[in-house]
Design a protein around this motif. Sequence first.
Motif, PDB file in Angstrom:
ATOM      1  N   ILE A 129     -67.741  34.110 -52.251  1.00 53.66           N
ATOM      2  CA  ILE A 129     -67.363  33.656 -51.186  1.00 53.66           C
ATOM      3  C   ILE A 129     -67.544  32.059 -50.506  1.00 53.66           C
ATOM      4  CG2 ILE A 129     -68.963  32.368 -48.783  1.00 53.66           C
ATOM      5  CD1 ILE A 129     -71.059  35.320 -48.555  1.00 53.66           C
ATOM      6  N   TRP A 130     -67.838  32.354 -52.237  1.00 54.57           N
ATOM      7  CA  TRP A 130     -68.382  30.695 -52.836  1.00 54.57           C
ATOM      8  C   TRP A 130     -66.384  30.397 -53.130  1.00 54.57           C
ATOM      9  CZ3 TRP A 130     -67.979  26.347 -51.925  1.00 54.57           C
ATOM     10  CH2 TRP A 130     -67.291  24.829 -53.284  1.00 54.57           C
ATOM     11  N   MET A 131     -65.867  31.446 -53.901  1.00 55.64           N
ATOM     12  CA  MET A 131     -64.139  31.940 -54.322  1.00 55.64           C
ATOM     13  C   MET A 131     -63.919  31.559 -53.526  1.00 55.64           C
ATOM     14  SD  MET A 131     -64.937  34.678 -57.306  1.00 55.64           S
ATOM     15  CE  MET A 131     -63.180  34.146 -58.434  1.00 55.64           C
ATOM     16  N   ILE A 132     -63.766  31.867 -51.619  1.00 61.27           N
ATOM     17  CA  ILE A 132     -63.033  32.302 -51.191  1.00 61.27           C
ATOM     18  C   ILE A 132     -63.153  30.946 -50.816  1.00 61.27           C
ATOM     19  CG2 ILE A 132     -63.004  32.725 -48.220  1.00 61.27           C
ATOM     20  CD1 ILE A 132     -63.732  35.815 -49.300  1.00 61.27           C
ATOM     21  N   ALA A 133     -64.302  30.297 -49.931  1.00 66.69           N
ATOM     22  CA  ALA A 133     -63.989  29.078 -49.600  1.00 66.69           C
ATOM     23  C   ALA A 133     -63.532  28.349 -50.399  1.00 66.69           C
ATOM     24  CB  ALA A 133     -65.697  28.224 -49.528  1.00 66.69           C
ATOM     25  N   ALA A 134     -63.897  28.322 -51.885  1.00 63.05           N
ATOM     26  CA  ALA A 134     -63.188  26.955 -53.381  1.00 63.05           C
ATOM     27  C   ALA A 134     -61.602  27.429 -53.080  1.00 63.05           C
ATOM     28  CB  ALA A 134     -63.958  27.576 -54.346  1.00 63.05           C
ATOM     29  N   SER A 135     -61.055  28.563 -52.918  1.00 70.11           N
ATOM     30  CA  SER A 135     -59.562  28.928 -52.652  1.00 70.11           C
ATOM     31  C   SER A 135     -58.854  27.709 -51.804  1.00 70.11           C
ATOM     32  CB  SER A 135     -59.450  30.241 -52.898  1.00 70.11           C
ATOM     33  OG  SER A 135     -59.012  30.542 -51.626  1.00 70.11           O
ATOM     34  N   PHE A 136     -59.505  27.240 -50.983  1.00 69.53           N
ATOM     35  CA  PHE A 136     -59.181  26.588 -49.514  1.00 69.53           C
ATOM     36  C   PHE A 136     -59.221  25.309 -50.269  1.00 69.53           C
ATOM     37  CE2 PHE A 136     -60.421  30.354 -46.920  1.00 69.53           C
ATOM     38  CZ  PHE A 136     -59.016  30.294 -46.464  1.00 69.53           C
ATOM     39  N   PHE A 137     -60.137  25.243 -51.081  1.00 67.38           N
ATOM     40  CA  PHE A 137     -60.415  23.638 -51.375  1.00 67.38           C
ATOM     41  C   PHE A 137     -60.008  23.014 -52.581  1.00 67.38           C
ATOM     42  CE2 PHE A 137     -63.799  24.319 -47.735  1.00 67.38           C
ATOM     43  CZ  PHE A 137     -63.008  23.615 -46.478  1.00 67.38           C
ATOM     44  N   PHE A 138     -60.053  24.089 -53.876  1.00 74.20           N
ATOM     45  CA  PHE A 138     -59.834  23.479 -54.702  1.00 74.20           C
ATOM     46  C   PHE A 138     -58.548  24.049 -55.903  1.00 74.20           C
ATOM     47  CE2 PHE A 138     -64.584  22.939 -54.389  1.00 74.20           C
ATOM     48  CZ  PHE A 138     -64.650  21.416 -54.177  1.00 74.20           C
ATOM     49  N   ALA A 139     -58.278  24.980 -55.507  1.00 74.83           N
ATOM     50  CA  ALA A 139     -57.388  25.988 -55.860  1.00 74.83           C
ATOM     51  C   ALA A 139     -55.895  25.090 -56.902  1.00 74.83           C
ATOM     52  CB  ALA A 139     -56.596  27.277 -55.175  1.00 74.83           C
TER      53      ALA A 139
END
Length: 141
Positions: A129-139
């Motif tokens: 879940i964090w990977m999905i969220a982080a892909s929007f903000f930090f990728a």
Amino acid sequence: MIWGITLILLSIIAVPSLILAKKPNAKELLEKIEPYQGWLGIVFCFWGVWGIITAILNIGWLTTSPIWWITFLAGNIVSAVLGFMLGFGLINKYFLSKNDTAKVKAEELRAKIAPKQGKLGILGIIVGIWMIAASFFFAVA
């Protein structure tokens, strides 16, 4: 984002008792997946190892997107470990059957990790879940 989605799916397969406690009718679906569990484990194990290699090769992301790099690495470590756990029987049969020392070491590693499979599955869901969220903000692009 695909890394996070696949990690969540793998984690759900790894902790069927958690799913069955929440939704008893999920048993039929889990029984349909069970014959393919070993193959899914092998695929996810190699997927996770590939992700770890990718993270190491892109260590430069630490300077531009350290949160994403750490998230990416952690998610792939969990994916590789859960994949190893689920695919252990087939990995043992097809890849380690001719090397007795590797077979023994793999058995020892599995014995250490097996009691933690449920916790790893829950961790995998959280990290996914964090990977999905982080892909929007930090990728990185």
